[in-house]
Write a protein that holds these residues in place. Sequence first.
Motif, short mmCIF file in Angstrom:
data_model
loop_
_atom_site.label_atom_id
_atom_site.label_comp_id
_atom_site.label_asym_id
_atom_site.label_seq_id
_atom_site.Cartn_x
_atom_site.Cartn_y
_atom_site.Cartn_z
N ALA A 183 2.76 -7.17 -12.85
CA ALA A 183 1.79 -6.90 -13.87
C ALA A 183 1.77 -6.85 -14.98
CB ALA A 183 0.40 -6.42 -12.92
N PRO A 184 1.86 -7.01 -16.30
CA PRO A 184 2.11 -6.30 -17.44
C PRO A 184 0.48 -5.35 -17.68
CG PRO A 184 0.80 -8.39 -17.70
CD PRO A 184 0.97 -8.19 -16.43
N THR A 185 -0.29 -5.12 -17.42
CA THR A 185 -1.66 -4.70 -16.98
C THR A 185 -2.19 -3.69 -16.54
OG1 THR A 185 -3.31 -6.42 -17.45
CG2 THR A 185 -1.86 -5.65 -19.73
N PHE A 231 1.26 2.87 -15.22
CA PHE A 231 0.26 2.69 -16.64
C PHE A 231 -0.12 4.01 -16.68
CE2 PHE A 231 1.21 -1.36 -13.64
CZ PHE A 231 0.76 -2.02 -14.54
N GLY A 232 0.20 4.85 -15.79
CA GLY A 232 -0.15 6.03 -16.39
C GLY A 232 -1.92 6.68 -15.79
N VAL A 233 -1.95 5.73 -14.48
CA VAL A 233 -3.31 5.95 -13.92
C VAL A 233 -3.56 7.14 -13.07
CG1 VAL A 233 -4.85 4.65 -13.01
CG2 VAL A 233 -3.93 3.62 -13.64
N ARG A 234 -4.66 7.39 -13.16
CA ARG A 234 -4.73 9.01 -12.24
C ARG A 234 -5.47 8.44 -10.78
NH1 ARG A 234 -9.10 12.21 -15.41
NH2 ARG A 234 -10.71 10.19 -15.66
N PRO A 235 -4.61 9.33 -10.23
CA PRO A 235 -5.40 9.35 -8.27
C PRO A 235 -6.56 8.96 -7.59
CG PRO A 235 -3.04 10.76 -8.72
CD PRO A 235 -4.01 10.76 -10.51
N TYR A 285 0.80 -1.70 -0.29
CA TYR A 285 0.18 -0.21 0.30
C TYR A 285 1.01 0.92 -0.22
CZ TYR A 285 -4.46 -2.20 0.74
OH TYR A 285 -5.48 -3.45 0.62
N SER A 286 2.17 1.40 0.34
CA SER A 286 2.91 2.07 0.86
C SER A 286 3.02 3.32 -0.59
CB SER A 286 4.42 2.23 1.44
OG SER A 286 4.95 1.28 0.31
N ASN A 287 3.69 2.65 -1.68
CA ASN A 287 2.67 3.35 -2.88
C ASN A 287 2.29 3.44 -4.20
OD1 ASN A 287 4.00 1.16 -3.57
ND2 ASN A 287 5.87 1.72 -4.93
N PHE A 288 1.23 2.73 -3.26
CA PHE A 288 -0.25 2.08 -4.76
C PHE A 288 0.11 3.26 -5.59
CE2 PHE A 288 -4.18 1.27 -5.83
CZ PHE A 288 -3.87 -0.61 -6.06
N VAL A 289 -0.35 4.17 -5.07
CA VAL A 289 -0.80 4.82 -5.92
C VAL A 289 0.82 5.59 -7.47
CG1 VAL A 289 -1.26 7.75 -5.71
CG2 VAL A 289 -2.49 6.33 -4.54
N LEU A 290 1.23 6.17 -6.58
CA LEU A 290 2.58 6.18 -7.24
C LEU A 290 2.78 5.50 -8.64
CD1 LEU A 290 4.38 8.39 -7.81
CD2 LEU A 290 5.78 8.05 -5.97
N ALA A 291 3.13 3.99 -7.77
CA ALA A 291 3.18 3.87 -8.74
C ALA A 291 2.40 2.66 -9.48
CB ALA A 291 3.59 1.81 -7.55
#
Length: 475
Positions: free
Chosen positions: A372-374, A315-319, A304-310
């Motif tokens: 995870a590739p996707t 993958f370029g997923v927005r926060p 969980y520590s860097n889930f958002v940042l990773a």
Amino acid sequence: MELEGRRGLGSAPGLASATPESGQKRRTEAEAGAAGPGAVRARRFLLCLYLVGFLDLFGVSMVVPLLSLHIKSLGASPTVAGIVGSSYGVLQLFSSTLVGCWSDVAGRRASLLVCILLSALGYLLLGAATNVFLFVLARVPAGIFKHTLSISRALLSDLVAERERPIVIGHFNTASSVGFILGPMVGGYLTELDGGFYLTAFICFSVFILNAGLVWLLPWSEAKLGSAGNGLRWGKTHLLSGKSDCGVQEAATTRGARTGEKAARPPWVAVVSALQDMKSLMFSEMWDIFLVRLLMAVAVMLYYSNFVLALEERFGVRPKVTGYLISYSSALGATAGFALGPILRLYKHDAHALLLHSSALTCALLLLYSAAPTVGAVVFSSTLLSFSTAIGRTCITDLQLTVGGAQASGTLIGMGQSVTAVGRIIAPLLSGVAQEVSPCGPPSLGVALALVAVFIMSLNKPRSSGDVRDKLKIE
């Protein structure tokens, strides 16, 4: 009864011979009728405890996500904000075991009320904090006394039989998780108002006061609460334990003798004695359980520590989208408590085997997430992780109480919370170092730690608790 006897004597022989059977049937029905109200009261008591857990995390989760923003608005630097955040974990580390042991000695009701009221005071002071010093001061009462969930779990372990304990604790965790899901949404809405943080802190204070009132109004007078080995009796009914009346009477006699011995000793002497017993027990009999708890806690925290940042970097997923994914996973984790009963029946109530398999599944899912590739693979791993981690948390608590003995359930659960607090201190440091290597560094390190935990559990088979639990009795 007199009329029934006369009618039987004046009847035909065939009817007279049937009288003992009908009398036995009436006695069975009478016993069932007597047990009915007790079972209803017991169920209400448990539901009230579930509500206590829901309100607790609902109030806390309204405020906690806003703490970092608020302390920065008071002029604190990021370093100072980090130190203040870590200080809460340090306070929890040293207070968890002490408060848990104190609840074993002083009683669940008194300790739960004190912890709720002093935590409420902390959030009230937090709402009145206008500078960094007052902010730090307000976090002290909560850091020391915010162990209401631990005491509630210890109380649940007192109320139910060992076979039913993981199911009931799983339901309690589910109710608490629902509060943690709803709280941030309410807090996020309130913080957008003028003086939103102060309003949110005051509402959190009010929720804790409501919780204290609920605990005060619980039907404690109807419950004969002794040690966890004796369980809880409602009137003449022994709640969920299935013990005979003879066993209950023997337990009550033993409890009365221990009460006389405990009255002759000051509470602080009993607390120190229990902590000394816990120290020797932890290093001699239960070191593997606490080590597994620490390793798995750090592994999940690294995930969980860097889930958002990773997700943003990989993958370029927005926060905002990541936040939806976190809420989705939390909601699924909350439902795991309802699935725990059927799963335990499938495992024949073998908590050690279930913990081993759930930890192995957690390790595999962390590995899948790291590679995870996707985004679809990330969603799949997060979905299953929410179940495996929720089941693992319940099983490790139940295993502590099974091996260590439930007579000192508050001390055992408090020790487990202290171990988790150590994980909260270690995980951010390890995560920072691992992120220097790769965004996948923290979860990859979590895989290695989880593998070690699975290896330890595989080598250490479950032990009988009969010899161990005698060492933890609060005399």
